[in-house]
Motif scaffolding. Structure first.
Motif, PDB file in Angstrom:
ATOM      1  N   GLN A   1      13.308   3.775   6.989  1.00  0.00           N
ATOM      2  CA  GLN A   1      12.496   2.792   6.289  1.00  0.00           C
ATOM      3  C   GLN A   1      11.057   3.288   6.119  1.00  0.00           C
ATOM      4  O   GLN A   1      10.482   3.201   5.031  1.00  0.00           O
ATOM      5  N   GLU A   2      10.501   3.797   7.188  1.00  0.00           N
ATOM      6  CA  GLU A   2       9.127   4.266   7.130  1.00  0.00           C
ATOM      7  C   GLU A   2       8.991   5.448   6.167  1.00  0.00           C
ATOM      8  O   GLU A   2       8.013   5.564   5.423  1.00  0.00           O
ATOM      9  N   TYR A   3       9.992   6.306   6.189  1.00  0.00           N
ATOM     10  CA  TYR A   3       9.936   7.465   5.305  1.00  0.00           C
ATOM     11  C   TYR A   3      10.005   7.037   3.836  1.00  0.00           C
ATOM     12  O   TYR A   3       9.255   7.540   2.994  1.00  0.00           O
TER      13      TYR A   3
ATOM     14  N   LEU B   1       9.203   4.132   2.554  1.00  0.00           N
ATOM     15  CA  LEU B   1       7.971   3.445   2.197  1.00  0.00           C
ATOM     16  C   LEU B   1       6.836   4.433   1.943  1.00  0.00           C
ATOM     17  O   LEU B   1       5.974   4.196   1.092  1.00  0.00           O
ATOM     18  N   SER B   2       6.858   5.541   2.673  1.00  0.00           N
ATOM     19  CA  SER B   2       5.829   6.561   2.495  1.00  0.00           C
ATOM     20  C   SER B   2       6.099   7.457   1.297  1.00  0.00           C
ATOM     21  O   SER B   2       5.186   8.098   0.775  1.00  0.00           O
ATOM     22  N   HIS B   3       7.373   7.507   0.882  1.00  0.00           N
ATOM     23  CA  HIS B   3       7.767   8.372  -0.238  1.00  0.00           C
ATOM     24  C   HIS B   3       8.635   7.591  -1.234  1.00  0.00           C
ATOM     25  O   HIS B   3       9.822   7.897  -1.414  1.00  0.00           O
ATOM     26  N   PRO B   4       8.091   6.563  -1.884  1.00  0.00           N
ATOM     27  CA  PRO B   4       8.901   5.741  -2.812  1.00  0.00           C
ATOM     28  C   PRO B   4       9.428   6.522  -4.007  1.00  0.00           C
ATOM     29  O   PRO B   4      10.392   6.102  -4.647  1.00  0.00           O
TER      30      PRO B   4
END
Length: 256
Positions: free
Chosen positions: A49-51, A53-56
């Motif tokens: 999820q974090e990845y 969100l950081s790389h849409p």
């Protein structure tokens, strides 16, 4: 399904794919074993999820790749269907109005709708091809899918085939007309190109005219042509509008 549901489904699919990729990376040694030891499902999902969100942009890239794969699959299905049907079906007088020499090396068939803006944009290409003097056969095939007006115009066009020398001028006039095409306007257009409108109305009511459209629709469906215009140049399928130069260059390439 609305766009929000579609987006959620796509995101879920991406997350599931990423989860699988993560686990696979651990299994084949791409990630340290220690990561695989401490990373339970919840932790992995949090990392994914974090990845994302950081790389849409990854979602866009995956969506584009999926679209490309789907388009390739659909194109192959159309190519296979055309091979099964055969080009001869595209010049069958039951479904097409054909101009040009029967021994032409190149046949260009167009499936069109009289309310389609992209078909109207391609009219110049078709006209210039016919007027070019190139030895090519052109088949006009009705594919009324957009509005009730589309079907009414198709009925009139097929009926106009029965009045010698009038189909192509009528086709051009209909394609050059913008806006709605109710029957009254269609008949006015027919009159302007010299059609006998009384006869045209009688022929439009002939079940054989409607059956011709049914057959051309069935042919388009069998070929998986779900939009207009669709061009077939011998065994090559082109979806969407074409310019005069594009169309003629394709014909020249085949003609040699």
């Amino acid at each position: 399904m609305d766009w929000k549901s579609t987006l959620k489904l796509a995101a879920g699919g991406i997350a599931l794919f990423a989860l699988g990729a993560f686990a696979t990376a651990v299994a084949i040694g791409r990630l340290p074993v220690s990561v695989g030891v401490w990373a339970n499902r919840a932790q992995i999902e949090q990392v994914v999820q974090e990845y994302l969100l950081s790389h849409p942009d990854i979602i866009i890239q995956m969506s584009n790749r999926l679209d490309a794969q789907q388009a390739s699959t659909e194109q192959k299905a159309r190519d296979d269907a055309l091979f099964d049907v055969g080009v001869a079906a595209l010049v069958d007088p039951k479904v097409a109005f054909v101009v040009g020499p029967s021994d032409a090396k190149v046949t260009v068939a167009e499936f069109f709708d009289y309310r389609c803006p992209h078909c109207k944009a391609s009219l110049g290409a078709v006209k210039s091809l016919i007027d070019s003097g190139m030895k090519v056969r052109v088949a006009f095939i009705e594919r009324p899918i957009l509005t009730p007006d589309s079907h009414m115009a198709a009925l009139a066009a097929v009926a106009a085939r029965r009045q010698e020398g009038k189909y192509v001028p009528f086709h051009v006039a209909l394609m050059e007309t913008t806006g709605e095409l109710p029957k009254e306007r269609i008949l006015d257009i027919a009159k302007s190109v010299g059609l006998d409108t009384a006869r045209l109305e009688r022929d439009m009511a002939d079940p054989a005219v409607a059956e011709s459209i049914n057959q051309s629709t069935a042919l388009a469906n069998r070929l998986r042509f779900n939009g207009t215009p669709t061009f077939v140049i011998n065994d090559r399928i082109i979806m969407g509008e074409l310019s005069g130069e594009e169309l003629q260059s394709m014909v020249r390439a085949i003609s040699g």
